[in-house]
Design a protein around this motif. Structure first.
Motif: not given
Lengths: 330, 300
Positions: A171, A173-174, A177, A296
């Motif tokens: 996942r 960076g997804q 956020s 990240f």
């Protein structure tokens, strides 16, 4: 019959000033103060004061309703031009991070520290209780939050969750956020609950601490304590600080409401609320940073020592920032 | 005369004292105006989010980890972040740049100002818009996903959210200054944007005429004392009207006034009569005002 209208004479004398001001105000409303030339900019306050004095005279000598409404409106519009917000979002942002945010944090360090203590209390309570008896884990952590990480999970599985976990590695960076919006929302709730006199703030901070403590105890019991904190702290330093700030500002609101002091409750709330809002804005930014680190960095760096290095690094950075930034500038 | 003057409800007028010491009057924005402005802003924001979602799904890198049939998580990430950030900063950015108005507010004609007549500071704008997040969006989110707040939140929290939502959204209806929670915390108030055009002085032409001895009518002092300021301004409003029914109204009002002031001459039904009467009464009342006597209406 000869009519003598003093207010008409008055209007004939002054109307040019009002019209001139009106033109300037129109221009400012359309394209901002920057649209005025230097000479016009110098004229603006002069015309504004002249119009205010006209208004005050008109109120005592004129019964022309349209004239009174016009002057009232014109004076108010000019007032907004002169006393409206200071524009320049860029410089506001710079000033915010260089000066106002760290200053506000220092000003409110006591409530922030209090919120931090409550959070720590939650962590310690859950840790001590879970360390003695692992059944407590189920009380503090709900199933959907545990995501299969419970006292019955084999150690290898727990360990792989801290490093190359399948559910996270894809996942990156997804996820960041999502984490950010989520955490920022929890922070805002902590702040807002202050409006309900503060009790829920304590509860929220404490329960969030409980979850963290229960996990810590679980991992520590498997000899994964070091790895667990290496997993939490790189973003946790930033995030927990931001949570403590949000909670602390909630306490500030509560304090303003419950103990208004000499001012009225509403005045006091407005005064403290604005100052607390500065800290909240900074806290949101910190949640963003935490989300980025969590999403990240943690997935990319698998070495526990480097993770700790980053955790200590953020700690030093934020510590120095809040202690030193914006000290000399006034 | 009937009550036709479109005067603001005194309960919704607030006076602020400028630093120069002159009170300025502002009218509070009504709940309907504010709701309408909010919906316009939400519409613009919704379109922006939709646009970003479209762009994101067009340009997002492929998501290797996604199960077949699952939405690309890059898209979800971008949209989630943008939704939150744009929602808060849309209002902050516009209110800071447009002196207290967002596109919706400026369309409706309302704006934010400081309650104590000080310059509207950016902190105040930030706070009032953060609080909106809490007033509206957090309860909505909690309603659907109570576990956002803490992991094991009871479903009862949903009920609590509904109550919260109702109380906070209706808050402006329950206090004198129509403040929502954000306004309370930020020390702001939402008012109607002042806007009035200066029109010709109704008495001007009659004054010029009368100086040239061209006034048609003469009124006695007693006749001028019948009406007060309120009636004068209702008459002003009638004379400023520009609609097909004005003639009939002028006719009726001439009749009524002439009966009331016991007009001796021939009955006149012209606007000219009303204009001269208006000018004469205004001159008379303004004269009295200079002596410190304000005749509020015909009863005083």
């Amino acid at each position: 019959m000869v009519f003598q209208l003093k207010s008409y004479e008055f209007r004939r004398e002054r109307e040019r000033t009002w019209r001139e001001l009106e033109r300037l105000v129109d221009k400012v409303e359309k394209s901002g103060l920057g649209a005025l030339e230097a000479a016009q900019l110098a004229r603006l306050p002069v015309l504004y004061r002249a119009t205010l004095s006209s208004l005050s005279v008109a109120r005592s000598i004129s019964l022309d309703r349209n004239l009174l409404d016009y002057l009232d409106g014109l004076a108010a519009r000019a007032y907004f031009c002169l006393y409206g917000t200071r524009v320049g979002v860029g410089s506001t942002v710079r000033d915010f991070f260089a000066r106002r945010f760290p200053q506000a944090v220092r000003r409110f360090w006591i409530p922030i520290a209090m919120a931090g203590v409550i959070l720590a209390l939650g962590v310690t309570t859950a840790w001590v209780m879970t360390a003695r008896n692992q059944d407590w884990f189920y009380v503090f952590v709900s199933d959907n939050y545990a995501q299969g990480r419970t006292p019955t999970t084999p150690t290898e599985e727990l360990e792989s969750g801290l490093y190359d976990d399948e559910t996270f590695s894809g996942r990156l960076g997804q996820f960041a956020s999502f984490l950010f919006s989520n955490n920022a929302r929890v922070g805002l709730v902590a702040f807002a609950l202050g409006f309900l006199a503060g009790i829920p703030v304590y509860l929220l901070l404490f329960t969030n601490g409980l979850v963290l403590g229960a996990f810590a105890a679980l991992f520590a019991s498997r000899g994964l304590g070091w790895d667990f904190w290496g997993w939490i702290l790189p973003h946790g330093v930033t995030e927990l600080t931001a949570i403590a700030m949000s909670g602390g500002m909630g306490l500030v609101l509560a304090h303003a409401l419950v103990f208004p002091g000499r001012a009225t409750r509403l005045q006091n709330l407005a005064r403290r609320g604005r100052a607390a809002g500065v800290v909240m804005l900074g806290a949101i930014a910190m949640f963003l940073v935490a989300g980025l680190i969590e999403g990240f960095f943690r997935q990319m760096v698998q070495d526990v020592n480097v993770r700790f290095l980053v955790a200590v690094g953020t700690m030093i950075c934020f510590g120095a920032y809040f202690a030193l930034a914006g000290r000399s500038a006034r | 005369m009937s009550r036709v003057l479109t005067e603001p409800d005194p309960a919704s007028v607030r006076e602020i004292l400028t630093p120069e010491g002159i009170p300025l009057r502002f009218e509070l924005a009504g709940a309907g105006d504010r709701a309408a402005a909010f919906f316009i802003d939400m519409l613009i924001w919704g379109l922006a989010v939709g646009l970003i979602a479209l762009l994101a799904s067009a340009f997002a890198p492929t998501d290797d980890a996604a199960e077949p049939g699952e939405t690309n998580r890059w898209v979800i990430a971008v949209v989630t972040l943008f939704t939150f950030v744009s929602r808060v900063f849309y209002f902050i950015w516009f209110e800071a740049r447009w002196r207290g108005a967002t596109p919706g507010k400026s369309r409706i004609g309302i704006r934010v100002m400081d309650r104590n007549a000080e310059p509207l500071r950016v902190d105040a704008i930030i706070v009032r818009n953060f609080m909106r997040e809490i007033e509206v969006w957090v309860p909505i989110a909690l309603l659907t996903q109570p576990e956002l707040l803490w992991p094991d939140a009871p479903p009862l929290l949903g009920l609590f959210s509904v109550g919260w939502l109702i109380v906070l959204v209706l808050m402006p209806l329950f206090n004198r200054d129509r403040l929502r929670v954000g306004d309370m915390v930020a020390g702001t108030v939402v008012v109607l944007s002042p806007r009035a055009a200066l029109r010709t002085d109704l008495g001007g032409r009659e004054v010029e005429r009368s100086v040239k001895k061209a006034a048609q009518f003469t009124f006695s002092k007693k006749q001028l004392e019948v009406y007060g300021i309120y009636e004068l301004q209702v008459l002003e409003e009638l004379l400023r009207r520009q609609d097909p029914y004005k003639r009939e109204a002028v006719h009726a009002v001439c009749q009524r006034i002439q009966r009331r002031i016991q007009w001796r001459g021939d009955p006149v039904r012209t606007e000219r009569f009303l204009r001269e009467f208006y000018t004469a009464v205004r001159a008379h009342l303004e004269q009295r005002m200079l002596l410190g006597k304000r005749k509020k209406d015909k009863h005083s």
